[in-house]
Write an enzyme that holds these catalytic residues in place. Structure first.
Site, PDB file in Angstrom:
ATOM      1  N   PHE A   1       2.003  39.695 -27.798  1.00 43.80           N
ATOM      2  CA  PHE A   1       1.624  40.892 -27.062  1.00 43.80           C
ATOM      3  C   PHE A   1       2.857  41.456 -26.338  1.00 43.80           C
ATOM      4  O   PHE A   1       3.589  40.715 -25.684  1.00 43.80           O
ATOM      5  CB  PHE A   1       0.518  40.576 -26.061  1.00 43.80           C
ATOM      6  CG  PHE A   1      -0.080  41.807 -25.450  1.00 43.80           C
ATOM      7  CD1 PHE A   1      -1.016  42.558 -26.146  1.00 43.80           C
ATOM      8  CD2 PHE A   1       0.320  42.254 -24.204  1.00 43.80           C
ATOM      9  CE1 PHE A   1      -1.547  43.718 -25.602  1.00 43.80           C
ATOM     10  CE2 PHE A   1      -0.202  43.414 -23.659  1.00 43.80           C
ATOM     11  CZ  PHE A   1      -1.141  44.148 -24.362  1.00 43.80           C
TER      12      PHE A   1
ATOM     13  N   ASP B   1       0.194  31.768 -23.302  1.00 43.97           N
ATOM     14  CA  ASP B   1      -0.636  32.876 -22.831  1.00 43.97           C
ATOM     15  C   ASP B   1      -2.022  32.681 -23.442  1.00 43.97           C
ATOM     16  O   ASP B   1      -2.190  32.698 -24.674  1.00 43.97           O
ATOM     17  CB  ASP B   1      -0.005  34.211 -23.276  1.00 43.97           C
ATOM     18  CG  ASP B   1      -0.794  35.425 -22.792  1.00 43.97           C
ATOM     19  OD1 ASP B   1      -1.989  35.279 -22.478  1.00 43.97           O
ATOM     20  OD2 ASP B   1      -0.215  36.528 -22.768  1.00 43.97           O
TER      21      ASP B   1
ATOM     22  N   TYR C   1     -10.138  39.633 -17.465  1.00 48.18           N
ATOM     23  CA  TYR C   1     -11.057  40.740 -17.819  1.00 48.18           C
ATOM     24  C   TYR C   1     -11.507  40.732 -19.271  1.00 48.18           C
ATOM     25  O   TYR C   1     -12.228  41.630 -19.686  1.00 48.18           O
ATOM     26  CB  TYR C   1     -10.445  42.101 -17.459  1.00 48.18           C
ATOM     27  CG  TYR C   1      -9.050  42.367 -17.992  1.00 48.18           C
ATOM     28  CD1 TYR C   1      -8.844  42.710 -19.321  1.00 48.18           C
ATOM     29  CD2 TYR C   1      -7.943  42.290 -17.157  1.00 48.18           C
ATOM     30  CE1 TYR C   1      -7.562  42.957 -19.793  1.00 48.18           C
ATOM     31  CE2 TYR C   1      -6.669  42.537 -17.615  1.00 48.18           C
ATOM     32  CZ  TYR C   1      -6.474  42.864 -18.941  1.00 48.18           C
ATOM     33  OH  TYR C   1      -5.215  43.103 -19.421  1.00 48.18           O
ATOM     34  N   LYS C   2     -11.078  39.739 -20.047  1.00 46.66           N
ATOM     35  CA  LYS C   2     -11.504  39.694 -21.458  1.00 46.66           C
ATOM     36  C   LYS C   2     -12.729  38.781 -21.573  1.00 46.66           C
ATOM     37  O   LYS C   2     -13.819  39.165 -21.170  1.00 46.66           O
ATOM     38  CB  LYS C   2     -10.349  39.229 -22.332  1.00 46.66           C
ATOM     39  CG  LYS C   2      -9.144  40.169 -22.299  1.00 46.66           C
ATOM     40  CD  LYS C   2      -8.012  39.611 -23.147  1.00 46.66           C
ATOM     41  CE  LYS C   2      -6.731  40.413 -22.991  1.00 46.66           C
ATOM     42  NZ  LYS C   2      -6.821  41.782 -23.471  1.00 46.66           N
TER      43      LYS C   2
ATOM     44  N   ARG D   1     -10.295  46.221 -34.967  1.00 43.98           N
ATOM     45  CA  ARG D   1     -10.424  44.927 -34.299  1.00 43.98           C
ATOM     46  C   ARG D   1     -11.833  44.766 -33.721  1.00 43.98           C
ATOM     47  O   ARG D   1     -12.320  45.653 -33.017  1.00 43.98           O
ATOM     48  CB  ARG D   1      -9.378  44.879 -33.185  1.00 43.98           C
ATOM     49  CG  ARG D   1      -9.083  43.538 -32.621  1.00 43.98           C
ATOM     50  CD  ARG D   1      -7.863  43.609 -31.734  1.00 43.98           C
ATOM     51  NE  ARG D   1      -8.104  44.351 -30.518  1.00 43.98           N
ATOM     52  CZ  ARG D   1      -7.557  44.062 -29.331  1.00 43.98           C
ATOM     53  NH1 ARG D   1      -6.732  43.043 -29.220  1.00 43.98           N
ATOM     54  NH2 ARG D   1      -7.804  44.796 -28.278  1.00 43.98           N
TER      55      ARG D   1
HETATM   56  C1  PLP Z   1      -1.930  38.301 -25.033  1.00 45.22           C
HETATM   57  C2  PLP Z   1      -1.963  39.246 -23.895  1.00 45.22           C
HETATM   58  N1  PLP Z   1      -1.199  39.020 -22.820  1.00 45.22           N
HETATM   59  C3  PLP Z   1      -1.213  39.864 -21.758  1.00 45.22           C
HETATM   60  C4  PLP Z   1      -2.012  40.991 -21.767  1.00 45.22           C
HETATM   61  C5  PLP Z   1      -2.019  42.000 -20.662  1.00 45.22           C
HETATM   62  O1  PLP Z   1      -1.765  41.527 -19.451  1.00 45.22           O
HETATM   63  P1  PLP Z   1      -1.994  42.406 -18.137  1.00 45.22           P
HETATM   64  O2  PLP Z   1      -3.360  42.072 -17.653  1.00 45.22           O
HETATM   65  O3  PLP Z   1      -0.900  41.985 -17.259  1.00 45.22           O
HETATM   66  O4  PLP Z   1      -1.940  43.844 -18.511  1.00 45.22           O
HETATM   67  C6  PLP Z   1      -2.835  41.248 -22.854  1.00 45.22           C
HETATM   68  C7  PLP Z   1      -3.696  42.445 -22.850  1.00 45.22           C
HETATM   69  O5  PLP Z   1      -4.421  42.737 -23.735  1.00 45.22           O
HETATM   70  C8  PLP Z   1      -2.795  40.364 -23.942  1.00 45.22           C
HETATM   71  O6  PLP Z   1      -3.534  40.596 -25.019  1.00 45.22           O
END
Ligand code: PLP
Length: 431
Positions: free
Chosen positions: A136, A205, A230-231, A390
Protein backbone atom coordinates in the site's frame (compact mmCIF):
# COMPACT_ATOMS: atom_id res chain seq x y z
CA UNK A 1 -10.91 -18.14 -15.30
CA UNK A 2 -11.60 -21.85 -15.54
CA UNK A 3 -14.53 -23.84 -14.26
CA UNK A 4 -14.04 -27.27 -12.84
CA UNK A 5 -17.22 -28.14 -10.97
CA UNK A 6 -19.70 -30.91 -11.59
CA UNK A 7 -22.89 -29.32 -10.34
CA UNK A 8 -24.25 -25.86 -10.96
CA UNK A 9 -25.14 -24.03 -7.76
CA UNK A 10 -28.56 -22.50 -7.23
CA UNK A 11 -30.00 -19.71 -5.10
CA UNK A 12 -31.55 -22.42 -2.91
CA UNK A 13 -28.12 -23.91 -2.28
CA UNK A 14 -26.93 -20.50 -1.04
CA UNK A 15 -29.98 -20.14 1.19
CA UNK A 16 -29.27 -23.59 2.65
CA UNK A 17 -25.70 -22.49 3.40
CA UNK A 18 -27.05 -19.46 5.28
CA UNK A 19 -29.44 -21.66 7.25
CA UNK A 20 -26.52 -23.88 8.28
CA UNK A 21 -24.21 -20.95 9.10
CA UNK A 22 -23.38 -20.92 12.84
CA UNK A 23 -22.35 -17.23 12.60
CA UNK A 24 -25.52 -15.93 10.94
CA UNK A 25 -26.84 -14.26 14.13
CA UNK A 26 -23.83 -11.91 14.19
CA UNK A 27 -25.25 -9.83 11.34
CA UNK A 28 -27.84 -8.38 13.72
CA UNK A 29 -24.99 -6.44 15.33
CA UNK A 30 -24.87 -4.15 12.30
CA UNK A 31 -27.00 -1.47 10.83
CA UNK A 32 -26.81 -1.98 7.07
CA UNK A 33 -29.26 -0.25 4.73
CA UNK A 34 -31.93 -2.52 3.23
CA UNK A 35 -31.26 -3.56 -0.38
CA UNK A 36 -27.52 -3.08 0.11
CA UNK A 37 -25.02 -5.87 -0.30
CA UNK A 38 -21.97 -4.40 1.35
CA UNK A 39 -18.80 -5.86 -0.12
CA UNK A 40 -16.49 -3.04 0.94
CA UNK A 41 -15.83 -3.86 4.58
CA UNK A 42 -12.19 -4.27 3.58
CA UNK A 43 -12.15 -0.51 3.00
CA UNK A 44 -14.66 0.88 5.51
CA UNK A 45 -16.39 -1.60 7.81
CA UNK A 46 -20.17 -1.35 8.28
CA UNK A 47 -21.57 0.55 11.24
CA UNK A 48 -22.29 -1.50 14.35
CA UNK A 49 -25.87 -0.93 15.53
CA UNK A 50 -24.61 -0.07 19.03
CA UNK A 51 -22.20 2.66 17.89
CA UNK A 52 -24.59 5.66 17.63
CA UNK A 53 -25.86 5.22 21.21
CA UNK A 54 -22.33 4.77 22.58
CA UNK A 55 -21.05 7.83 20.74
CA UNK A 56 -24.10 9.81 21.87
CA UNK A 57 -23.39 8.77 25.46
CA UNK A 58 -19.76 9.82 25.25
CA UNK A 59 -20.80 13.18 23.78
CA UNK A 60 -23.87 14.02 25.90
CA UNK A 61 -23.16 12.39 29.21
CA UNK A 62 -19.42 11.93 29.48
CA UNK A 63 -18.34 15.13 27.73
CA UNK A 64 -21.57 17.16 28.06
CA UNK A 65 -22.30 16.44 31.73
CA UNK A 66 -19.25 15.00 33.42
CA UNK A 67 -16.88 17.20 31.45
CA UNK A 68 -13.21 16.90 32.37
CA UNK A 69 -13.91 14.47 35.22
CA UNK A 70 -14.52 11.87 32.52
CA UNK A 71 -10.80 11.27 32.10
CA UNK A 72 -10.97 9.53 35.48
CA UNK A 73 -14.67 8.88 36.02
CA UNK A 74 -15.26 7.17 32.68
CA UNK A 75 -11.77 5.72 32.25
CA UNK A 76 -10.97 7.81 29.19
CA UNK A 77 -7.25 7.70 29.86
CA UNK A 78 -7.30 3.88 29.83
CA UNK A 79 -9.21 3.58 26.56
CA UNK A 80 -6.21 3.26 24.15
CA UNK A 81 -4.92 0.30 26.18
CA UNK A 82 -8.36 -1.15 26.87
CA UNK A 83 -9.22 -1.25 23.16
CA UNK A 84 -5.66 -2.38 22.42
CA UNK A 85 -6.11 -5.38 24.75
CA UNK A 86 -9.24 -6.37 22.84
CA UNK A 87 -7.47 -6.08 19.48
CA UNK A 88 -4.58 -8.13 20.91
CA UNK A 89 -6.96 -11.10 21.23
CA UNK A 90 -7.48 -11.02 17.45
CA UNK A 91 -3.84 -10.84 16.40
CA UNK A 92 -2.01 -13.26 18.69
CA UNK A 93 -0.63 -10.58 21.00
CA UNK A 94 -0.74 -10.40 24.78
CA UNK A 95 -2.56 -8.04 27.13
CA UNK A 96 -0.68 -4.79 27.57
CA UNK A 97 1.11 -5.16 24.24
CA UNK A 98 -1.19 -3.18 21.91
CA UNK A 99 -2.51 0.38 21.96
CA UNK A 100 -5.24 1.80 19.74
CA UNK A 101 -4.02 5.19 18.59
CA UNK A 102 -3.26 7.49 15.66
CA UNK A 103 -3.46 6.28 12.05
CA UNK A 104 -1.79 3.27 10.45
CA UNK A 105 0.54 5.64 8.58
CA UNK A 106 1.62 7.41 11.78
CA UNK A 107 2.04 4.16 13.68
CA UNK A 108 4.20 2.84 10.87
CA UNK A 109 6.39 5.94 11.17
CA UNK A 110 6.71 5.24 14.90
CA UNK A 111 7.62 1.55 14.59
CA UNK A 112 10.05 2.08 11.72
CA UNK A 113 11.60 4.95 13.67
CA UNK A 114 12.04 2.64 16.67
CA UNK A 115 13.24 -0.30 14.58
CA UNK A 116 15.99 1.71 12.84
CA UNK A 117 18.11 2.27 15.98
CA UNK A 118 17.53 -1.33 17.08
CA UNK A 119 18.78 -2.58 13.73
CA UNK A 120 21.62 -0.06 13.81
CA UNK A 121 22.68 -1.11 17.33
CA UNK A 122 22.70 -4.78 16.39
CA UNK A 123 24.25 -4.41 12.92
CA UNK A 124 25.47 -0.90 12.00
CA UNK A 125 26.27 -1.79 8.39
CA UNK A 126 22.70 -2.76 7.51
CA UNK A 127 20.98 0.24 5.92
CA UNK A 128 18.18 -1.14 3.82
CA UNK A 129 14.45 -1.56 4.25
CA UNK A 130 12.97 -4.17 1.92
CA UNK A 131 9.32 -4.06 0.91
CA UNK A 132 7.01 -5.12 -1.86
CA UNK A 133 6.51 -2.89 -4.87
CA UNK A 134 2.75 -3.50 -4.64
CA UNK A 135 2.57 -2.63 -0.93
CA UNK A 136 0.00 0.00 0.00
CA UNK A 137 1.52 3.35 -1.05
CA UNK A 138 1.36 5.05 2.36
CA UNK A 139 3.65 2.33 3.75
CA UNK A 140 6.17 3.00 1.01
CA UNK A 141 5.93 6.78 1.39
CA UNK A 142 6.53 6.62 5.15
CA UNK A 143 9.50 4.27 4.70
CA UNK A 144 10.89 6.47 1.92
CA UNK A 145 10.65 9.57 4.10
CA UNK A 146 12.49 7.85 6.96
CA UNK A 147 15.14 6.50 4.60
CA UNK A 148 15.76 10.01 3.26
CA UNK A 149 16.06 11.37 6.77
CA UNK A 150 18.50 8.67 7.94
CA UNK A 151 20.45 8.06 4.75
CA UNK A 152 18.98 4.59 4.31
CA UNK A 153 17.67 2.90 1.18
CA UNK A 154 14.20 1.53 0.45
CA UNK A 155 14.41 -1.53 -1.80
CA UNK A 156 11.21 -2.65 -3.54
CA UNK A 157 10.81 -6.14 -4.94
CA UNK A 158 8.01 -8.22 -6.44
CA UNK A 159 6.09 -10.40 -3.98
CA UNK A 160 7.71 -13.65 -5.11
CA UNK A 161 11.19 -12.13 -4.72
CA UNK A 162 10.90 -11.10 -1.06
CA UNK A 163 12.76 -14.12 0.38
CA UNK A 164 15.60 -13.70 -2.11
CA UNK A 165 15.96 -10.02 -1.14
CA UNK A 166 16.87 -10.80 2.49
CA UNK A 167 20.58 -10.07 2.05
CA UNK A 168 23.17 -9.07 4.72
CA UNK A 169 22.77 -5.32 3.99
CA UNK A 170 19.06 -5.39 4.92
CA UNK A 171 17.93 -4.20 8.37
CA UNK A 172 14.13 -4.32 8.12
CA UNK A 173 11.58 -6.32 6.16
CA UNK A 174 8.36 -4.31 5.98
CA UNK A 175 5.34 -6.08 4.52
CA UNK A 176 1.58 -5.87 4.44
CA UNK A 177 0.26 -9.29 5.41
CA UNK A 178 -2.72 -9.25 3.00
CA UNK A 179 -2.22 -7.24 -0.17
CA UNK A 180 -4.77 -4.44 -0.60
CA UNK A 181 -5.10 -4.87 -4.39
CA UNK A 182 -5.09 -8.62 -4.84
CA UNK A 183 -6.03 -10.07 -1.45
CA UNK A 184 -2.93 -12.28 -1.61
CA UNK A 185 -1.66 -13.25 1.85
CA UNK A 186 1.96 -13.76 2.87
CA UNK A 187 3.12 -16.60 5.10
CA UNK A 188 3.97 -14.44 8.13
CA UNK A 189 5.67 -17.21 10.12
CA UNK A 190 7.85 -18.39 7.23
CA UNK A 191 8.93 -14.90 6.14
CA UNK A 192 9.59 -13.79 9.72
CA UNK A 193 11.73 -16.90 10.27
CA UNK A 194 13.61 -16.27 7.02
CA UNK A 195 14.17 -12.62 7.98
CA UNK A 196 15.40 -13.50 11.46
CA UNK A 197 17.72 -16.17 10.07
CA UNK A 198 19.29 -13.36 8.03
CA UNK A 199 19.46 -11.00 11.07
CA UNK A 200 16.58 -8.82 9.81
CA UNK A 201 13.69 -7.29 11.83
CA UNK A 202 10.10 -7.59 10.58
CA UNK A 203 7.39 -4.92 10.46
CA UNK A 204 3.91 -6.16 9.49
CA UNK A 205 0.95 -4.06 8.36
CA UNK A 206 -2.22 -5.90 9.39
CA UNK A 207 -4.67 -3.42 7.79
CA UNK A 208 -6.40 -6.19 5.82
CA UNK A 209 -5.78 -8.93 8.40
CA UNK A 210 -7.00 -7.80 11.82
CA UNK A 211 -10.53 -9.16 12.23
CA UNK A 212 -10.33 -10.76 8.78
CA UNK A 213 -7.90 -13.67 9.09
CA UNK A 214 -6.32 -15.40 12.09
CA UNK A 215 -3.03 -13.71 12.96
CA UNK A 216 -0.47 -15.04 15.41
CA UNK A 217 2.16 -12.33 15.89
CA UNK A 218 3.78 -13.94 18.93
CA UNK A 219 3.63 -17.40 17.37
CA UNK A 220 5.37 -16.05 14.27
CA UNK A 221 7.92 -14.23 16.45
CA UNK A 222 7.27 -10.99 14.57
CA UNK A 223 8.95 -7.79 15.77
CA UNK A 224 6.50 -4.93 15.06
CA UNK A 225 2.96 -4.60 13.69
CA UNK A 226 0.48 -1.87 12.87
CA UNK A 227 -3.08 -2.11 11.59
CA UNK A 228 -6.25 -0.33 10.77
CA UNK A 229 -9.37 0.27 12.89
CA UNK A 230 -11.87 1.21 10.20
CA UNK A 231 -11.76 -1.88 7.96
CA UNK A 232 -12.58 -5.31 9.42
CA UNK A 233 -12.62 -3.86 12.95
CA UNK A 234 -15.62 -1.68 12.04
CA UNK A 235 -14.39 1.33 14.03
CA UNK A 236 -15.80 4.01 11.72
CA UNK A 237 -14.27 6.39 9.18
CA UNK A 238 -10.77 7.44 10.24
CA UNK A 239 -10.96 5.27 13.38
CA UNK A 240 -7.78 5.03 15.46
CA UNK A 241 -5.37 2.39 14.23
CA UNK A 242 -3.27 0.11 16.45
CA UNK A 243 0.36 -0.67 17.12
CA UNK A 244 2.06 -3.73 18.58
CA UNK A 245 5.69 -4.20 19.48
CA UNK A 246 7.12 -7.49 20.64
CA UNK A 247 7.92 -7.13 24.36
CA UNK A 248 11.58 -7.93 23.63
CA UNK A 249 11.84 -4.58 21.80
CA UNK A 250 9.32 -2.26 23.48
CA UNK A 251 11.60 -0.70 26.06
CA UNK A 252 14.80 -0.68 24.02
CA UNK A 253 14.34 2.67 22.25
CA UNK A 254 12.12 5.72 22.12
CA UNK A 255 9.72 5.93 19.28
CA UNK A 256 10.27 9.15 17.30
CA UNK A 257 6.97 10.87 18.18
CA UNK A 258 7.72 11.24 21.87
CA UNK A 259 4.65 13.12 23.07
CA UNK A 260 3.36 13.58 26.59
CA UNK A 261 0.85 10.76 26.42
CA UNK A 262 3.75 8.35 25.97
CA UNK A 263 5.55 9.76 29.00
CA UNK A 264 5.99 7.63 32.10
CA UNK A 265 4.21 10.28 34.21
CA UNK A 266 2.35 12.71 31.91
CA UNK A 267 0.88 14.70 34.76
CA UNK A 268 4.25 15.26 36.41
CA UNK A 269 4.84 17.78 33.60
CA UNK A 270 8.60 17.41 33.70
CA UNK A 271 10.62 19.16 31.00
CA UNK A 272 12.54 15.95 30.22
CA UNK A 273 10.97 13.08 28.35
CA UNK A 274 10.90 9.77 30.19
CA UNK A 275 9.19 7.11 28.06
CA UNK A 276 6.47 5.04 29.69
CA UNK A 277 7.43 1.41 30.14
CA UNK A 278 5.87 -0.90 27.55
CA UNK A 279 3.58 -0.13 24.66
CA UNK A 280 2.16 3.06 26.27
CA UNK A 281 5.24 4.89 24.98
CA UNK A 282 3.75 4.51 21.49
CA UNK A 283 1.06 7.03 22.36
CA UNK A 284 1.85 10.58 21.36
CA UNK A 285 -0.67 13.36 22.06
CA UNK A 286 -4.16 13.52 23.58
CA UNK A 287 -6.26 10.61 22.39
CA UNK A 288 -9.63 10.92 20.57
CA UNK A 289 -12.23 9.59 23.03
CA UNK A 290 -15.26 9.71 20.73
CA UNK A 291 -13.40 7.79 18.03
CA UNK A 292 -11.95 5.30 20.51
CA UNK A 293 -15.42 4.61 21.90
CA UNK A 294 -16.70 3.94 18.36
CA UNK A 295 -13.71 1.70 17.68
CA UNK A 296 -14.40 -0.31 20.82
CA UNK A 297 -17.95 -0.97 19.56
CA UNK A 298 -16.48 -2.19 16.29
CA UNK A 299 -13.89 -4.47 17.89
CA UNK A 300 -16.63 -5.89 20.13
CA UNK A 301 -18.55 -7.03 17.03
CA UNK A 302 -15.59 -9.23 16.11
CA UNK A 303 -15.07 -10.48 19.66
CA UNK A 304 -18.76 -11.47 19.70
CA UNK A 305 -17.69 -14.39 17.50
CA UNK A 306 -15.49 -15.80 20.28
CA UNK A 307 -18.19 -18.06 21.80
CA UNK A 308 -18.97 -19.29 18.26
CA UNK A 309 -15.41 -20.28 17.39
CA UNK A 310 -13.74 -16.87 17.10
CA UNK A 311 -11.34 -16.02 14.31
CA UNK A 312 -11.13 -19.68 13.20
CA UNK A 313 -14.90 -19.76 12.61
CA UNK A 314 -14.83 -16.34 10.91
CA UNK A 315 -11.99 -17.55 8.69
CA UNK A 316 -13.85 -20.73 7.72
CA UNK A 317 -16.89 -18.67 6.70
CA UNK A 318 -14.78 -16.06 4.92
CA UNK A 319 -13.14 -18.77 2.80
CA UNK A 320 -16.52 -20.35 2.07
CA UNK A 321 -17.86 -16.93 0.96
CA UNK A 322 -14.88 -16.12 -1.26
CA UNK A 323 -14.86 -19.66 -2.70
CA UNK A 324 -18.56 -19.28 -3.50
CA UNK A 325 -18.10 -15.87 -5.10
CA UNK A 326 -15.24 -17.12 -7.29
CA UNK A 327 -17.21 -20.19 -8.31
CA UNK A 328 -20.41 -18.27 -9.11
CA UNK A 329 -18.48 -15.68 -11.14
CA UNK A 330 -16.88 -18.51 -13.08
CA UNK A 331 -20.22 -20.23 -13.65
CA UNK A 332 -22.46 -17.24 -14.31
CA UNK A 333 -20.21 -14.53 -15.79
CA UNK A 334 -18.13 -16.67 -18.15
CA UNK A 335 -17.27 -15.05 -21.49
CA UNK A 336 -17.26 -11.49 -20.15
CA UNK A 337 -13.50 -11.05 -19.94
CA UNK A 338 -13.14 -11.28 -16.17
CA UNK A 339 -9.89 -12.53 -14.66
CA UNK A 340 -9.03 -13.41 -11.08
CA UNK A 341 -6.24 -11.56 -9.24
CA UNK A 342 -6.79 -13.32 -5.91
CA UNK A 343 -5.06 -16.65 -5.20
CA UNK A 344 -7.25 -19.75 -5.29
CA UNK A 345 -5.04 -21.37 -2.66
CA UNK A 346 -6.67 -20.83 0.76
CA UNK A 347 -3.38 -20.33 2.61
CA UNK A 348 -2.58 -17.43 0.26
CA UNK A 349 -5.96 -15.67 0.31
CA UNK A 350 -7.22 -12.91 2.60
CA UNK A 351 -10.92 -12.06 2.90
CA UNK A 352 -11.43 -10.33 -0.43
CA UNK A 353 -11.75 -11.31 -4.08
CA UNK A 354 -10.32 -9.14 -6.82
CA UNK A 355 -11.43 -9.50 -10.41
CA UNK A 356 -9.63 -7.97 -13.35
CA UNK A 357 -10.95 -6.70 -16.66
CA UNK A 358 -9.05 -4.91 -19.39
CA UNK A 359 -11.93 -2.51 -20.06
CA UNK A 360 -14.60 -0.83 -17.95
CA UNK A 361 -13.59 -2.04 -14.47
CA UNK A 362 -14.37 1.33 -12.86
CA UNK A 363 -17.71 1.67 -14.66
CA UNK A 364 -18.75 -1.89 -13.78
CA UNK A 365 -18.16 -1.14 -10.09
CA UNK A 366 -20.22 2.07 -10.42
CA UNK A 367 -23.07 0.21 -12.12
CA UNK A 368 -23.01 -2.38 -9.33
CA UNK A 369 -23.09 0.36 -6.69
CA UNK A 370 -26.16 1.83 -8.40
CA UNK A 371 -27.76 -1.59 -7.98
CA UNK A 372 -26.88 -1.66 -4.26
CA UNK A 373 -23.84 -3.94 -4.53
CA UNK A 374 -21.02 -1.96 -2.99
CA UNK A 375 -17.51 -2.95 -3.98
CA UNK A 376 -14.68 -0.73 -5.12
CA UNK A 377 -12.18 -0.14 -7.88
CA UNK A 378 -8.41 0.01 -7.73
CA UNK A 379 -6.58 1.37 -10.76
CA UNK A 380 -3.68 -0.39 -12.41
CA UNK A 381 -2.38 3.04 -13.42
CA UNK A 382 1.25 2.06 -13.02
CA UNK A 383 0.98 0.06 -16.25
CA UNK A 384 2.22 -3.08 -14.47
CA UNK A 385 -1.05 -4.15 -12.87
CA UNK A 386 -4.51 -4.61 -14.36
CA UNK A 387 -7.48 -2.54 -13.15
CA UNK A 388 -9.23 -4.28 -10.30
CA UNK A 389 -12.84 -4.77 -9.20
CA UNK A 390 -12.44 -5.39 -5.48
CA UNK A 391 -14.97 -7.20 -3.29
CA UNK A 392 -14.45 -7.64 0.45
CA UNK A 393 -16.30 -10.36 2.34
CA UNK A 394 -16.84 -9.65 6.02
CA UNK A 395 -18.24 -12.89 7.46
CA UNK A 396 -19.83 -11.01 10.37
CA UNK A 397 -22.46 -9.50 8.10
CA UNK A 398 -22.25 -11.07 4.64
CA UNK A 399 -24.27 -14.19 3.89
CA UNK A 400 -24.19 -16.76 1.12
CA UNK A 401 -27.42 -15.48 -0.44
CA UNK A 402 -25.79 -12.00 -0.61
CA UNK A 403 -23.03 -13.58 -2.68
CA UNK A 404 -25.55 -15.12 -5.04
CA UNK A 405 -27.34 -11.81 -5.61
CA UNK A 406 -24.08 -9.87 -5.99
CA UNK A 407 -22.96 -12.18 -8.78
CA UNK A 408 -26.40 -12.04 -10.40
CA UNK A 409 -26.15 -8.23 -10.48
CA UNK A 410 -22.64 -8.46 -11.92
CA UNK A 411 -23.91 -10.80 -14.62
CA UNK A 412 -26.67 -8.39 -15.58
CA UNK A 413 -24.38 -5.36 -15.62
CA UNK A 414 -22.10 -7.25 -18.01
CA UNK A 415 -24.75 -8.91 -20.17
CA UNK A 416 -26.70 -5.73 -20.83
CA UNK A 417 -23.63 -3.49 -21.22
CA UNK A 418 -25.12 -1.36 -18.43
CA UNK A 419 -21.64 -0.23 -17.37
CA UNK A 420 -21.20 1.67 -20.64
CA UNK A 421 -23.70 4.33 -19.57
CA UNK A 422 -21.99 7.75 -19.25
CA UNK A 423 -22.92 8.25 -15.59
CA UNK A 424 -20.96 5.14 -14.63
CA UNK A 425 -17.86 6.34 -16.47
CA UNK A 426 -17.44 9.64 -14.64
CA UNK A 427 -14.60 9.32 -12.11
CA UNK A 428 -15.23 10.39 -8.50
CA UNK A 429 -12.43 11.76 -6.31
CA UNK A 430 -12.55 8.71 -4.02
CA UNK A 431 -12.72 5.35 -5.83
C1 PLP B 1 -2.30 -1.85 3.83
C2 PLP B 1 -2.74 -0.50 4.22
N1 PLP B 1 -1.98 0.24 5.05
C3 PLP B 1 -2.36 1.48 5.43
C4 PLP B 1 -3.54 2.03 4.96
C5 PLP B 1 -3.98 3.43 5.28
O1 PLP B 1 -3.59 3.89 6.46
P1 PLP B 1 -4.19 5.24 7.07
O2 PLP B 1 -5.33 4.84 7.94
O3 PLP B 1 -3.04 5.83 7.78
O4 PLP B 1 -4.69 6.09 5.95
C6 PLP B 1 -4.36 1.30 4.12
C7 PLP B 1 -5.63 1.89 3.64
O5 PLP B 1 -6.38 1.33 2.92
C8 PLP B 1 -3.95 0.01 3.74
O6 PLP B 1 -4.68 -0.71 2.90
Amino acid sequence: METNFNMTLTLQDCQAMDAADPLRELRAQFSIPADTIYLDGNSLGAMPARTPARVARVVSQEWGTDLIQSWNKHGWSQLPGQVGDKIARLIGAGAGEVVATDSTSINLFKVLGAALPIAQADAPRRKRIVSERSNFPTDLYIAEALCKQHGWELVLVESDAVAAALTPDVAILMLTHVNYRTGAMHDMAALTAAAHAAGILTVWDLAHSAGAVPVDLKGAGADFAVGCGYKYLNGGPGAPAFVWVHPRHTDRFWQPLAGWWGHAAPFAFTPEYQPAPGIARYLCGTQPMISLAALECGVDTVLAAEPLGGMAALRAKSLALTDLFIRLVQERCAGHGLGLATPLEHTQRGSQVCLTRSEGAYAIVQALIARGVIGDFRAGDDGMHPDILRFGFTPLYIGFEDVWHAVEHLKQVLEHGEWQRPEFNRRHAVT
